[in-house]
Motif scaffolding. Structure first.
Motif, mmCIF file in Angstrom:
data_model
loop_
_atom_site.group_PDB
_atom_site.id
_atom_site.type_symbol
_atom_site.label_atom_id
_atom_site.label_comp_id
_atom_site.label_asym_id
_atom_site.label_seq_id
_atom_site.Cartn_x
_atom_site.Cartn_y
_atom_site.Cartn_z
ATOM 1 N N THR A 170 0.828 -1.201 0.000
ATOM 2 C CA THR A 170 0.000 0.000 0.000
ATOM 3 C C THR A 170 0.861 1.249 0.000
ATOM 4 O OG1 THR A 170 -1.767 -1.186 1.163
ATOM 5 C CG2 THR A 170 -1.875 1.214 1.170
ATOM 6 N N THR A 171 1.954 1.225 0.739
ATOM 7 C CA THR A 171 2.893 2.344 0.698
ATOM 8 C C THR A 171 3.458 2.500 -0.711
ATOM 9 O OG1 THR A 171 3.477 2.002 3.031
ATOM 10 C CG2 THR A 171 5.013 3.302 1.701
ATOM 11 N N CYS A 172 3.752 1.371 -1.349
ATOM 12 C CA CYS A 172 4.239 1.415 -2.735
ATOM 13 C C CYS A 172 3.176 1.951 -3.682
ATOM 14 C CB CYS A 172 4.673 0.021 -3.183
ATOM 15 S SG CYS A 172 6.240 -0.517 -2.481
ATOM 16 N N LEU A 173 1.917 1.641 -3.414
ATOM 17 C CA LEU A 173 0.833 2.157 -4.250
ATOM 18 C C LEU A 173 0.765 3.676 -4.158
ATOM 19 C CD1 LEU A 173 -1.639 1.951 -6.030
ATOM 20 C CD2 LEU A 173 -2.990 1.299 -4.017
ATOM 21 N N PHE A 174 0.835 4.216 -2.948
ATOM 22 C CA PHE A 174 0.848 5.676 -2.795
ATOM 23 C C PHE A 174 2.071 6.282 -3.476
ATOM 24 C CE2 PHE A 174 -2.361 5.028 0.481
ATOM 25 C CZ PHE A 174 -3.140 6.173 0.354
ATOM 26 N N TRP A 175 3.212 5.598 -3.374
ATOM 27 C CA TRP A 175 4.434 6.068 -4.051
ATOM 28 C C TRP A 175 4.224 6.103 -5.561
ATOM 29 C CZ3 TRP A 175 7.659 3.719 -7.634
ATOM 30 C CH2 TRP A 175 8.880 4.336 -7.867
ATOM 31 N N ALA A 176 3.637 5.042 -6.090
ATOM 32 C CA ALA A 176 3.413 4.965 -7.540
ATOM 33 C C ALA A 176 2.445 6.041 -8.014
ATOM 34 C CB ALA A 176 2.894 3.576 -7.904
ATOM 35 N N LEU A 177 1.430 6.328 -7.208
ATOM 36 C CA LEU A 177 0.466 7.357 -7.585
ATOM 37 C C LEU A 177 1.125 8.730 -7.684
ATOM 38 C CD1 LEU A 177 -2.587 6.178 -5.441
ATOM 39 C CD2 LEU A 177 -2.471 6.236 -7.950
ATOM 40 N N GLU A 178 2.213 8.915 -6.945
ATOM 41 C CA GLU A 178 2.973 10.165 -7.030
ATOM 42 C C GLU A 178 3.894 10.184 -8.242
ATOM 43 O OE1 GLU A 178 3.370 12.981 -4.915
ATOM 44 O OE2 GLU A 178 1.498 12.383 -3.952
ATOM 45 N N GLN A 179 4.308 9.004 -8.683
ATOM 46 C CA GLN A 179 5.345 8.910 -9.711
ATOM 47 C C GLN A 179 4.808 8.788 -11.130
ATOM 48 O OE1 GLN A 179 8.707 9.108 -8.994
ATOM 49 N NE2 GLN A 179 8.112 9.495 -6.868
ATOM 50 N N PHE A 180 3.632 8.177 -11.284
ATOM 51 C CA PHE A 180 3.158 7.800 -12.614
ATOM 52 C C PHE A 180 1.826 8.469 -12.943
ATOM 53 C CE2 PHE A 180 5.880 4.383 -11.141
ATOM 54 C CZ PHE A 180 6.703 4.178 -12.238
ATOM 55 N N LYS A 181 1.596 8.626 -14.236
ATOM 56 C CA LYS A 181 0.348 9.218 -14.717
ATOM 57 C C LYS A 181 -0.835 8.315 -14.429
ATOM 58 C CE LYS A 181 -1.874 10.852 -18.979
ATOM 59 N NZ LYS A 181 -1.702 11.039 -20.446
ATOM 60 N N GLU A 182 -0.646 7.014 -14.593
ATOM 61 C CA GLU A 182 -1.716 6.039 -14.401
ATOM 62 C C GLU A 182 -1.173 4.837 -13.648
ATOM 63 O OE1 GLU A 182 -4.893 3.379 -17.061
ATOM 64 O OE2 GLU A 182 -3.536 4.790 -18.040
ATOM 65 N N VAL A 183 -1.972 4.307 -12.733
ATOM 66 C CA VAL A 183 -1.539 3.174 -11.909
ATOM 67 C C VAL A 183 -2.662 2.143 -11.837
ATOM 68 C CG1 VAL A 183 -0.837 2.420 -9.599
ATOM 69 C CG2 VAL A 183 -0.003 4.612 -10.503
ATOM 70 N N GLU A 184 -2.291 0.881 -11.959
ATOM 71 C CA GLU A 184 -3.211 -0.223 -11.719
ATOM 72 C C GLU A 184 -2.592 -1.160 -10.692
ATOM 73 O OE1 GLU A 184 -4.895 -2.364 -14.959
ATOM 74 O OE2 GLU A 184 -5.133 -0.589 -16.230
ATOM 75 N N THR A 185 -3.443 -1.923 -10.024
ATOM 76 C CA THR A 185 -2.953 -2.911 -9.068
ATOM 77 C C THR A 185 -3.300 -4.312 -9.542
ATOM 78 O OG1 THR A 185 -5.002 -2.676 -7.792
ATOM 79 C CG2 THR A 185 -3.109 -1.397 -7.060
ATOM 80 N N VAL A 186 -2.431 -5.257 -9.205
ATOM 81 C CA VAL A 186 -2.700 -6.654 -9.515
ATOM 82 C C VAL A 186 -2.446 -7.476 -8.251
ATOM 83 C CG1 VAL A 186 -0.366 -6.933 -10.488
ATOM 84 C CG2 VAL A 186 -2.138 -8.633 -10.986
ATOM 85 N N THR A 187 -3.458 -8.224 -7.856
ATOM 86 C CA THR A 187 -3.419 -9.034 -6.641
ATOM 87 C C THR A 187 -3.537 -10.499 -7.031
ATOM 88 O OG1 THR A 187 -4.415 -7.277 -5.322
ATOM 89 C CG2 THR A 187 -4.603 -9.505 -4.443
ATOM 90 N N PHE A 188 -2.894 -11.364 -6.249
ATOM 91 C CA PHE A 188 -2.863 -12.784 -6.591
ATOM 92 C C PHE A 188 -3.574 -13.621 -5.531
ATOM 93 C CE2 PHE A 188 0.654 -10.729 -8.669
ATOM 94 C CZ PHE A 188 0.611 -11.257 -9.952
#
Length: 223
Positions: free
Chosen positions: A18-36
């Protein structure tokens, strides 16, 4: 520029991803998540990941990896296997090949959309001896994926050299501290937020939180 690109975050709904998700939202124009879904004994993990993605308005995909739980019996997929940590041995929570397969399948999904950036919360500082959390493994897999699919993947590991206190600090810097603290699920016993307080994952998480809060209080305390 990363702000013009898209990334997939390998996402469990736990503190690190989740911390990485917030980091990615700051870094990239578009973000998706994939869960297994790999047969983990707590379906709450999948539901927690789904809820967080929904709350952050991020597209979320769940991929079936149940075969992994059958191939590699462990304490995360089998309720009859005790959660143990013995000096000099891998914890019983280690899932053979998990990060290797997760990143590989995330890469296949990403390439179908022309995406080259993958984000994962693996960490060598607090990696509990897991070989597939090492920086050398990630770099090696990055090269392998590029060769296997003839695609310029870049695997990002924002937490690689951070301890748990520093991971809490990063969440705070991303204005996500309370969100991560209250809504993520790290606990091996499937309890959201602060968790059970007794399993190894909860103890590591709480120790990091206590350390970070102590450091933060020292910085703001008057001389």
């Amino acid at each position: 520029m990363l702000k013009n690109e898209k990334a997939f975050v390998v996402f469990s709904g736990g503190q690190d991803s989740t911390t990485c998700l917030f980091w990615a939202l700051e870094q990239f124009k578009e973000v998706e998540t994939v869960t297994f879904n790999y047969g983990q004994r707590h379906a709450q993990e999948l539901e927690c990941a789904r809820q967080i993605a929904q709350q952050l308005n991020v597209k979320h995909t769940i991929l079936d990896m149940s075969l992994l739980g059958q191939l590699a019996p462990n304490a995360l997929t089998r309720s009859d296997i005790e959660i143990t940590e013995n000096p000099g041995e891998l914890p019983s929570t280690f899932v053979e090949g998990r990060n290797h397969l997760f990143l590989s399948f995330a890469a296949v999904l990403a390439k179908t959309q022309g995406t080259r950036h993958l984000v994962t919360g693996v960490c060598e500082t607090d990696f509990s001896g897991y070989p597939d959390c090492r920086d050398s493994f990630v770099k090696s897999l990055n090269v392998t994926l590029n060769l296997a699919m003839d695609h310029p993947f870049v695997i990002h590991t924002p937490l690689m050299w951070l301890n748990k206190a520093q991971t809490w600090q990063l969440a705070d810097e991303l204005n996500a501290f309370e969100f991560v603290r209250e809504r993520t699920l790290t606990c091996y016993n499937g309890i959201q937020g602060s968790g059970c307080g007794t399993c190894p994952a909860c103890k590591l998480r709480q120790a990091g939180l206590d350390q970070y809060l102590a450091q933060k209080n020292e910085q703001v305390s008057p001389l």
